[in-house]
Design a protein around this motif. Structure first.
Motif, short mmCIF file in Angstrom:
data_model
loop_
_atom_site.label_atom_id
_atom_site.label_comp_id
_atom_site.label_asym_id
_atom_site.label_seq_id
_atom_site.Cartn_x
_atom_site.Cartn_y
_atom_site.Cartn_z
N CYS A 12 36.93 38.19 49.12
CA CYS A 12 38.37 38.02 49.29
C CYS A 12 39.02 39.24 48.66
O CYS A 12 38.35 40.25 48.48
CB CYS A 12 38.81 36.74 48.59
SG CYS A 12 38.38 36.77 46.84
N CYS A 28 39.87 39.48 45.56
CA CYS A 28 39.57 39.63 44.14
C CYS A 28 38.11 39.51 43.75
O CYS A 28 37.72 39.94 42.67
CB CYS A 28 40.41 38.65 43.32
SG CYS A 28 39.89 36.94 43.45
N CYS A 41 39.90 31.39 48.56
CA CYS A 41 39.70 31.73 47.15
C CYS A 41 40.71 31.01 46.27
O CYS A 41 41.91 31.09 46.52
CB CYS A 41 39.81 33.24 46.95
SG CYS A 41 39.73 33.72 45.22
N CYS A 94 43.02 34.11 44.41
CA CYS A 94 44.03 34.92 45.13
C CYS A 94 44.52 34.24 46.41
O CYS A 94 45.41 34.76 47.08
CB CYS A 94 43.47 36.30 45.44
SG CYS A 94 42.15 36.30 46.66
ZN LIG Z 1 40.11 35.99 45.53
#
Ligand SMILES: [Zn+2]
Length: 149
Positions: A99, A101, A116, A119
Protein backbone atom coordinates in the motif's frame (compact mmCIF):
# COMPACT_ATOMS: atom_id res chain seq x y z
CA UNK A 1 32.82 -5.07 14.30
CA UNK A 2 32.32 -1.31 14.05
CA UNK A 3 34.01 1.18 11.68
CA UNK A 4 36.24 2.21 14.63
CA UNK A 5 37.56 -1.34 14.88
CA UNK A 6 38.28 -1.37 11.15
CA UNK A 7 40.24 1.90 11.49
CA UNK A 8 42.37 0.36 14.27
CA UNK A 9 43.09 -2.68 12.07
CA UNK A 10 44.08 -0.37 9.20
CA UNK A 11 46.38 1.59 11.53
CA UNK A 12 48.15 -1.67 12.42
CA UNK A 13 49.67 -2.16 8.97
CA UNK A 14 52.83 -2.25 11.08
CA UNK A 15 53.19 -3.01 14.82
CA UNK A 16 52.39 -0.02 17.04
CA UNK A 17 51.98 0.95 20.67
CA UNK A 18 48.49 1.94 21.84
CA UNK A 19 49.65 5.50 22.60
CA UNK A 20 51.02 5.84 19.05
CA UNK A 21 47.67 4.83 17.59
CA UNK A 22 45.86 7.24 19.93
CA UNK A 23 48.10 10.12 18.83
CA UNK A 24 47.66 9.27 15.14
CA UNK A 25 43.88 9.19 15.47
CA UNK A 26 43.66 12.09 17.91
CA UNK A 27 41.62 10.09 20.43
CA UNK A 28 42.15 9.09 24.04
CA UNK A 29 44.39 6.12 24.83
CA UNK A 30 41.59 4.51 26.85
CA UNK A 31 39.36 4.52 23.75
CA UNK A 32 42.07 2.85 21.67
CA UNK A 33 42.74 0.31 24.41
CA UNK A 34 39.06 -0.66 24.59
CA UNK A 35 38.93 -1.17 20.82
CA UNK A 36 42.17 -3.18 20.91
CA UNK A 37 40.80 -5.38 23.70
CA UNK A 38 37.66 -6.09 21.63
CA UNK A 39 39.84 -7.10 18.68
CA UNK A 40 42.03 -9.18 20.96
CA UNK A 41 38.97 -11.06 22.25
CA UNK A 42 38.24 -11.98 18.62
CA UNK A 43 41.92 -13.05 18.16
CA UNK A 44 42.33 -10.43 15.42
CA UNK A 45 45.29 -8.70 17.12
CA UNK A 46 48.08 -9.77 19.44
CA UNK A 47 50.50 -7.84 21.63
CA UNK A 48 53.98 -7.95 22.98
CA UNK A 49 54.57 -6.60 26.46
CA UNK A 50 57.87 -4.99 27.35
CA UNK A 51 58.95 -3.57 30.67
CA UNK A 52 60.79 -0.29 30.92
CA UNK A 53 63.56 -1.02 33.44
CA UNK A 54 63.91 2.55 34.68
CA UNK A 55 60.20 3.30 35.22
CA UNK A 56 59.00 -0.25 35.77
CA UNK A 57 56.06 0.42 33.46
CA UNK A 58 54.88 -1.90 30.75
CA UNK A 59 54.35 -0.92 27.16
CA UNK A 60 52.23 -2.91 24.75
CA UNK A 61 53.11 -3.23 21.08
CA UNK A 62 50.16 -4.40 19.02
CA UNK A 63 50.24 -6.46 15.85
CA UNK A 64 47.36 -7.50 13.69
CA UNK A 65 46.89 -11.17 12.82
CA UNK A 66 46.36 -11.13 9.08
CA UNK A 67 45.54 -14.86 8.90
CA UNK A 68 42.76 -14.45 11.50
CA UNK A 69 41.48 -11.29 9.84
CA UNK A 70 41.20 -13.11 6.49
CA UNK A 71 39.31 -15.91 8.21
CA UNK A 72 37.02 -13.43 9.96
CA UNK A 73 36.20 -11.65 6.69
CA UNK A 74 35.60 -15.01 4.99
CA UNK A 75 33.16 -16.10 7.70
CA UNK A 76 31.42 -12.75 7.57
CA UNK A 77 30.99 -13.02 3.79
CA UNK A 78 29.77 -16.64 4.04
CA UNK A 79 27.10 -15.61 6.55
CA UNK A 80 26.04 -12.67 4.39
CA UNK A 81 25.82 -14.95 1.38
CA UNK A 82 23.63 -17.44 3.25
CA UNK A 83 21.38 -14.60 4.45
CA UNK A 84 20.98 -13.14 0.96
CA UNK A 85 20.26 -16.53 -0.63
CA UNK A 86 17.52 -17.16 1.95
CA UNK A 87 16.11 -13.70 1.32
CA UNK A 88 16.10 -14.38 -2.43
CA UNK A 89 14.27 -17.69 -1.90
CA UNK A 90 11.63 -15.90 0.17
CA UNK A 91 11.21 -13.23 -2.51
CA UNK A 92 10.87 -15.83 -5.26
CA UNK A 93 8.39 -18.00 -3.36
CA UNK A 94 6.12 -15.53 -1.61
CA UNK A 95 3.52 -13.18 -2.99
CA UNK A 96 3.40 -9.93 -1.09
CA UNK A 97 1.13 -6.91 -1.15
CA UNK A 98 1.82 -3.25 -0.82
CA UNK A 99 0.00 0.00 0.00
CA UNK A 100 1.29 3.54 0.49
CA UNK A 101 2.95 2.72 3.80
CA UNK A 102 3.99 -0.93 4.05
CA UNK A 103 4.48 -4.37 2.55
CA UNK A 104 2.58 -7.39 3.89
CA UNK A 105 2.10 -11.10 3.25
CA UNK A 106 -0.94 -12.54 1.48
CA UNK A 107 -2.22 -13.74 4.89
CA UNK A 108 -2.05 -10.26 6.39
CA UNK A 109 -3.64 -8.62 3.33
CA UNK A 110 -6.51 -11.13 3.48
CA UNK A 111 -6.89 -10.54 7.22
CA UNK A 112 -7.42 -6.81 6.51
CA UNK A 113 -9.75 -7.47 3.53
CA UNK A 114 -7.10 -5.87 1.28
CA UNK A 115 -7.40 -2.43 2.88
CA UNK A 116 -4.49 -1.14 4.94
CA UNK A 117 -5.56 -0.23 8.52
CA UNK A 118 -2.87 2.46 8.63
CA UNK A 119 -3.18 4.44 5.40
CA UNK A 120 -6.58 3.08 4.25
CA UNK A 121 -5.31 2.31 0.77
CA UNK A 122 -5.99 -0.91 -1.12
CA UNK A 123 -3.29 -3.53 -0.99
CA UNK A 124 -2.02 -4.34 -4.48
CA UNK A 125 0.33 -7.15 -5.44
CA UNK A 126 3.92 -6.06 -4.99
CA UNK A 127 6.15 -6.38 -8.03
CA UNK A 128 9.36 -7.70 -6.52
CA UNK A 129 11.33 -8.13 -9.76
CA UNK A 130 13.55 -5.15 -8.83
CA UNK A 131 14.16 -6.58 -5.34
CA UNK A 132 15.08 -9.94 -6.87
CA UNK A 133 17.44 -8.30 -9.36
CA UNK A 134 19.11 -6.35 -6.54
CA UNK A 135 19.51 -9.49 -4.40
CA UNK A 136 20.94 -11.45 -7.31
CA UNK A 137 23.57 -8.79 -7.97
CA UNK A 138 24.44 -8.62 -4.24
CA UNK A 139 24.87 -12.41 -4.21
CA UNK A 140 27.12 -12.25 -7.28
CA UNK A 141 29.21 -9.52 -5.61
CA UNK A 142 29.66 -11.53 -2.39
CA UNK A 143 30.58 -14.63 -4.42
CA UNK A 144 33.30 -12.73 -6.31
CA UNK A 145 34.65 -11.28 -3.03
CA UNK A 146 34.80 -14.80 -1.61
CA UNK A 147 36.79 -15.99 -4.60
CA UNK A 148 39.43 -13.35 -3.81
CA UNK A 149 39.32 -13.85 -0.04
ZN1 LIG B 1 -0.70 1.37 4.35
Amino acid sequence: MSPEHVIIIQKLSEPKRDDEIATELGVKETVVRTLLNDLHAKSLVEYERTRNDSTGWYTYTWKRRDDKIDEYIRNYLMNKLKEKIEELEREKNGTTFTCACSRVSLEKATEYYFVCPECHEMFVEFDNSETIKKLESEIARIRSLLKKA
